[in-house]
Design an enzyme around this catalytic site. Structure first.
Site, PDB file in Angstrom:
ATOM      1  N   GLY A 172     -17.928  50.745   1.339  1.00 14.13           N
ATOM      2  CA  GLY A 172     -17.161  51.270   2.470  1.00 14.13           C
ATOM      3  C   GLY A 172     -16.146  52.330   2.067  1.00 14.13           C
ATOM      4  N   LYS A 173     -15.357  52.038   1.036  1.00 13.94           N
ATOM      5  CA  LYS A 173     -14.361  53.021   0.587  1.00 13.94           C
ATOM      6  C   LYS A 173     -15.028  54.145  -0.197  1.00 13.94           C
ATOM      7  CE  LYS A 173     -10.542  49.707   0.587  1.00 13.94           C
ATOM      8  NZ  LYS A 173     -11.334  48.517   0.967  1.00 13.94           N
ATOM      9  N   ASP A 223     -19.951  47.911  -9.520  1.00 16.74           N
ATOM     10  CA  ASP A 223     -19.728  46.533  -9.085  1.00 16.74           C
ATOM     11  C   ASP A 223     -20.504  45.584  -9.997  1.00 16.74           C
ATOM     12  OD1 ASP A 223     -18.327  45.440  -6.377  1.00 16.74           O
ATOM     13  OD2 ASP A 223     -19.824  44.016  -7.069  1.00 16.74           O
ATOM     14  N   CYS A 247      -6.867  43.356  -0.100  1.00 15.30           N
ATOM     15  CA  CYS A 247      -6.722  42.995   1.313  1.00 15.30           C
ATOM     16  C   CYS A 247      -5.984  41.659   1.389  1.00 15.30           C
ATOM     17  CB  CYS A 247      -8.062  42.950   2.031  1.00 15.30           C
ATOM     18  SG  CYS A 247      -9.304  41.895   1.242  1.00 15.30           S
TER      19      CYS A 247
END
Length: 448
Positions: A249-250, A268, A369
């Protein structure tokens, strides 16, 4: 579907989520994919009931324990119908009627529970505050320390459903064009308050009905997450690493910042998430992204590329306390089994390893987050103390347009204050060469 059949479907979904070790949103998506015959209206109702039950998890459990009942999906659903929907025992009995595809008939024991609950509401003056606010026991003390007198207000904000936030892909469209297209679909859409490419939709449409999602013109991304990507401030032609990229997403937002020029590596430790990200990159028309699977945070690839990147984003694995509006089940699943201390140690190790990639004069952005100081400000302070080659870049220098952060030096967002998910981000810069001397060295904490 009749109301009774809808409730039975919601009950089956609850059982599926309760029995699966995965996050609820992944289970829900798979469950509906296997039942494509369920129409949009029925799907919407089932989802509404499901997420309402997750948001009332602690309070429903409290009521069931108060009356000596086991906390299982069927009992939770019965209690919710009585306490939150205000239905009488007779009304509920007509729904739990044992007809084909409807819930099984009420037992005498269940009917007696409904009689006891009749006239009560979901909240009760005898509830502990953390139960009323759906705050799990492991997070109460850290969150009270963080928010002090605002604890109740912040926790209450997490009990409301999250909005639908979209990020426009500037490679393919403009915010003005997408606002018009969404309004043409009859949706109430407006420009986000802070994110320059953000759009907030004030309802929950069927995502399958939005063609701009399929074409890559927009992506679903919370406004706070968009601001984290913006803080990376990647320029066209630079070399960038998204160290914990997940499904990208980022990475998408950063690659668009770079106008498809330069090179960004999405890393990742979960290969499946990277593969899902690769499909999103293609759909968005972005071709400056490389995916890189890492065996661990200290993969040899990091050592081989020391000092090779202008920007490095570390969106660290965290407790997820900032996402509780969007993922209400996360509060009962996090932190990891080893506990918060183990998670904080992992974050520190990831940050120290990723820092090796930053070139002199380059920037390192650490983000979570989470709303816990242990994972945010304290983590950054410990890193800076151990790595004198880096300095914190104050928020008014890194992004002077962001004036509504709860912290003067770092990006700190919460649902109550900002209307976003809870996010934290710190920008740190590796000092460049001293006049007449070599670059400030980074001690490698992971020697071969």
């Amino acid at each position: 579907m009749t109301p009774a059949i809808r409730l039975q479907a919601a009950l089956e979904l609850m059982h599926e989520v309760d029995s699966a070790p995965r996050p609820a949103d992944a289970v829900v998506s798979a469950w509906f994919r296997a039942r494509r015959y369920i129409g949009d209206k029925d799907r919407g109702y089932i989802l509404e009931v499901h997420y309402a039950l997750l948001r009332h998890h602690a309070r429903l459990g409290w009521w069931l324990a108060r009356h000596g009942r086991e906390d299982v999906p069927r009992k939770r659903l019965l209690a919710w119908l009585a306490l939150k929907e205000g239905k009488t025992p007779d009304q509920i009995e007509r729904l739990f009627n044992g007809a084909k595809f409807a819930p099984a008939m009420l037992t005498d024991h269940e009917h007696a529970l409904l009689v006891k609950l009749q006239g009560s509401t979901i909240d009760h003056p005898g509830m502990p505050e953390e139960v009323r606010l759906e705050c799990p026991s492991w997070a109460v003390d850290p969150l009270r320390r963080r928010f002090r007198e605002a604890f109740g207000q912040e926790m209450a904000a997490h009990l409301t459903p999250a909005p639908l936030d979209l990020r426009v892909n500037p490679i393919k469209s403009t915010r003005e064009a997408m606002l018009g297209a969404l309004r043409d679909h009859g949706l109430r859409a407006q420009a986000s308050a802070m994110a320059p490419y953000g759009i907030r939709v004030d309802e929950r449409p069927s995502l399958a009905s939005l063609p701009m999602l399929r074409t890559g013109e927009v992506e679903i991304q919370d406004e706070g997450s968009q601001l984290v990507a913006m803080l990376v401030d990647a320029r066209p032609g630079e070399r960038v690493v998204d160290f914990c990229a997940g499904a990208g997403g980022k990475t998408l937002a950063i690659a668009a910042q770079m106008n498809n020029k330069g090179h960004i590596v999405a890393c990742d430790v979960m290969d499946g998430r990277l593969k899902r990200g690769a499909e999103r990159f293609r759909r968005a028309g972005l071709h400056n992204i490389e995916t890189r699977f890492l065996a661990s945070e200290t993969d040899r690839w990091v050592k081989r590329h020391k000092g090779g990147f202008d920007r490095v984003l570390v969106d660290a694995p965290c407790s997820g306390t900032g996402t509780w509006r969007r993922n209400p089940d996360a509060r009962w699943r996090a932190p990891e089994e080893q506990g918060l201390d183990s998670l904080v140690s992992l974050q520190a190790r990831i940050l120290a390893s990723a820092a090796r990639l930053v070139k002199p004069g380059g920037r390192l952005v650490y983000a979570t987050c989470s709303m816990l100081s242990e994972e945010n400000e304290e983590q950054v302070a410990a890193f800076l103390a151990a790595h004198p080659a880096f300095r914190a870049v104050p928020l008014n220098e890194a992004a002077p347009q962001l004036t509504n952060s709860a912290h003067s030096d770092y990006l700190s967002l919460t649902p109550a204050r900002n209307g976003t998910d809870g996010f934290f981000a710190a920008v740190m810069q590796r000092e460049g060469p001293r006049p007449g001397g070599p670059p400030t060295a980074i001690r490698d904490p992971f020697p071969e």
